[in-house]
Design a protein around this motif. Structure first.
Motif, PDB file in Angstrom:
ATOM      1  N   CYS A  12      -7.119  -6.127 -54.738  1.00  0.00           N
ATOM      2  CA  CYS A  12      -5.949  -5.602 -54.043  1.00  0.00           C
ATOM      3  C   CYS A  12      -5.649  -6.564 -52.898  1.00  0.00           C
ATOM      4  O   CYS A  12      -6.491  -6.787 -52.028  1.00  0.00           O
ATOM      5  N   ILE A  13      -4.456  -7.129 -52.906  1.00  0.00           N
ATOM      6  CA  ILE A  13      -4.114  -8.186 -51.957  1.00  0.00           C
ATOM      7  C   ILE A  13      -2.937  -7.738 -51.106  1.00  0.00           C
ATOM      8  O   ILE A  13      -1.894  -7.350 -51.619  1.00  0.00           O
ATOM      9  N   GLY A  14      -3.136  -7.793 -49.805  1.00  0.00           N
ATOM     10  CA  GLY A  14      -2.088  -7.420 -48.860  1.00  0.00           C
ATOM     11  C   GLY A  14      -1.634  -8.630 -48.064  1.00  0.00           C
ATOM     12  O   GLY A  14      -2.458  -9.391 -47.564  1.00  0.00           O
ATOM     13  N   MET A  59       8.743  -3.555 -51.941  1.00  0.00           N
ATOM     14  CA  MET A  59       7.982  -3.333 -50.716  1.00  0.00           C
ATOM     15  C   MET A  59       8.413  -4.381 -49.705  1.00  0.00           C
ATOM     16  O   MET A  59       8.447  -5.564 -50.023  1.00  0.00           O
ATOM     17  N   VAL A  60       8.744  -3.957 -48.514  1.00  0.00           N
ATOM     18  CA  VAL A  60       9.220  -4.882 -47.494  1.00  0.00           C
ATOM     19  C   VAL A  60       8.226  -4.886 -46.330  1.00  0.00           C
ATOM     20  O   VAL A  60       7.821  -3.819 -45.862  1.00  0.00           O
ATOM     21  N   GLY A  61       7.824  -6.080 -45.905  1.00  0.00           N
ATOM     22  CA  GLY A  61       6.937  -6.207 -44.764  1.00  0.00           C
ATOM     23  C   GLY A  61       5.474  -6.286 -45.145  1.00  0.00           C
ATOM     24  O   GLY A  61       5.111  -6.307 -46.315  1.00  0.00           O
ATOM     25  N   ALA A  62       4.662  -6.343 -44.105  1.00  0.00           N
ATOM     26  CA  ALA A  62       3.215  -6.502 -44.281  1.00  0.00           C
ATOM     27  C   ALA A  62       2.601  -5.260 -44.921  1.00  0.00           C
ATOM     28  O   ALA A  62       3.123  -4.154 -44.807  1.00  0.00           O
ATOM     29  N   SER A  63       1.478  -5.470 -45.596  1.00  0.00           N
ATOM     30  CA  SER A  63       0.735  -4.346 -46.167  1.00  0.00           C
ATOM     31  C   SER A  63      -0.713  -4.438 -45.694  1.00  0.00           C
ATOM     32  O   SER A  63      -1.537  -5.068 -46.348  1.00  0.00           O
ATOM     33  N   PRO A  64      -0.986  -3.832 -44.543  1.00  0.00           N
ATOM     34  CA  PRO A  64      -2.336  -3.905 -43.980  1.00  0.00           C
ATOM     35  C   PRO A  64      -3.371  -3.115 -44.782  1.00  0.00           C
ATOM     36  O   PRO A  64      -4.557  -3.291 -44.609  1.00  0.00           O
ATOM     37  N   ASN A  65      -2.922  -2.217 -45.642  1.00  0.00           N
ATOM     38  CA  ASN A  65      -3.793  -1.446 -46.526  1.00  0.00           C
ATOM     39  C   ASN A  65      -2.924  -0.883 -47.647  1.00  0.00           C
ATOM     40  O   ASN A  65      -1.795  -1.314 -47.822  1.00  0.00           O
ATOM     41  N   TYR A  66      -3.449   0.096 -48.377  1.00  0.00           N
ATOM     42  CA  TYR A  66      -2.690   0.671 -49.485  1.00  0.00           C
ATOM     43  C   TYR A  66      -1.341   1.194 -49.006  1.00  0.00           C
ATOM     44  O   TYR A  66      -1.278   1.804 -47.951  1.00  0.00           O
ATOM     45  N   PRO A  67      -0.269   1.007 -49.754  1.00  0.00           N
ATOM     46  CA  PRO A  67      -0.191   0.244 -50.994  1.00  0.00           C
ATOM     47  C   PRO A  67      -0.208  -1.253 -50.717  1.00  0.00           C
ATOM     48  O   PRO A  67       0.379  -1.725 -49.742  1.00  0.00           O
ATOM     49  N   TRP A 102      -6.914 -16.323 -45.241  1.00  0.00           N
ATOM     50  CA  TRP A 102      -7.126 -14.976 -44.725  1.00  0.00           C
ATOM     51  C   TRP A 102      -6.324 -14.690 -43.458  1.00  0.00           C
ATOM     52  O   TRP A 102      -6.252 -13.555 -43.009  1.00  0.00           O
ATOM     53  N   LYS A 103      -5.690 -15.700 -42.886  1.00  0.00           N
ATOM     54  CA  LYS A 103      -4.758 -15.444 -41.783  1.00  0.00           C
ATOM     55  C   LYS A 103      -3.493 -14.771 -42.319  1.00  0.00           C
ATOM     56  O   LYS A 103      -2.834 -14.018 -41.604  1.00  0.00           O
ATOM     57  N   TYR A 104      -3.166 -15.034 -43.561  1.00  0.00           N
ATOM     58  CA  TYR A 104      -1.895 -14.607 -44.143  1.00  0.00           C
ATOM     59  C   TYR A 104      -2.017 -13.493 -45.180  1.00  0.00           C
ATOM     60  O   TYR A 104      -1.033 -12.827 -45.483  1.00  0.00           O
ATOM     61  N   ALA A 105      -3.200 -13.350 -45.736  1.00  0.00           N
ATOM     62  CA  ALA A 105      -3.392 -12.329 -46.776  1.00  0.00           C
ATOM     63  C   ALA A 105      -4.809 -11.789 -46.689  1.00  0.00           C
ATOM     64  O   ALA A 105      -5.737 -12.507 -46.334  1.00  0.00           O
ATOM     65  N   ARG A 106      -4.957 -10.527 -47.013  1.00  0.00           N
ATOM     66  CA  ARG A 106      -6.292  -9.939 -47.071  1.00  0.00           C
ATOM     67  C   ARG A 106      -6.540  -9.453 -48.487  1.00  0.00           C
ATOM     68  O   ARG A 106      -5.593  -9.223 -49.246  1.00  0.00           O
ATOM     69  N   VAL A 107      -7.796  -9.324 -48.827  1.00  0.00           N
ATOM     70  CA  VAL A 107      -8.154  -8.900 -50.179  1.00  0.00           C
ATOM     71  C   VAL A 107      -9.244  -7.843 -50.100  1.00  0.00           C
ATOM     72  O   VAL A 107     -10.096  -7.875 -49.205  1.00  0.00           O
ATOM     73  N   GLU A 108      -9.158  -6.893 -50.987  1.00  0.00           N
ATOM     74  CA  GLU A 108     -10.213  -5.891 -51.159  1.00  0.00           C
ATOM     75  C   GLU A 108     -10.467  -5.773 -52.647  1.00  0.00           C
ATOM     76  O   GLU A 108      -9.530  -5.614 -53.436  1.00  0.00           O
TER      77      GLU A 108
END
Length: 119
Positions: A12-14, A59-67, A102-108
């Motif tokens: 899952c990538i935000g 989806m518009v904008g950052a996604s710090p977690n789900y979704p 990881w400055k621009y995207a996070r992964v779980e």
């Protein structure tokens, strides 16, 4: 003898706010680095990318977690390979290498198994 099955993994990538705050040139560098991460995941020994899904159009904008912004479904041979895939976000340079992905995207990573149905 055991029949060791691969791990079914949903990455899952935000996308982080830093991406949206970046300049056009920086965003292009991020996209190049993101492409390298995705390619790198598929090139890990024993990895098999099954598919992906991207929410970026609805989806518009950052996604710090789900979704999350995008998802990658893969079979991975073991936990260490899952860790190596996540580590690509920590180690893949963006542009001149001052920052990593990881400055621009996070992964779980969500680890499970393939759901099998009886015949």
């Amino acid at each position: 003898m055991s029949d060791k099955k691969p791990l079914r993994v949903l990455f899952c990538i935000g996308i982080q706010q830093n991406f949206f705050d970046s300049t056009s040139a920086e965003a292009k560098d991020v996209w190049t680095a993101f492409t390298a991460v995705m390619k790198g995941m598929g090139e890990l020994p024993g990895a098999r990318i099954i598919g992906n899904m991207d929410d970026d159009r609805i989806m518009v904008g950052a996604s710090p977690n789900y979704p999350w912004t995008t998802y990658v479904l893969a079979d991975m041979p073991d936990y260490d390979t899952v860790t190596a895939a996540c580590n690509l976000f920590r180690t893949t340079p963006v542009g001149d290498g001052t920052y990593k992905m990881w400055k621009y995207a996070r992964v779980e990573a969500r680890i499970g198994r393939e759901l099998e149905f009886p015949a």
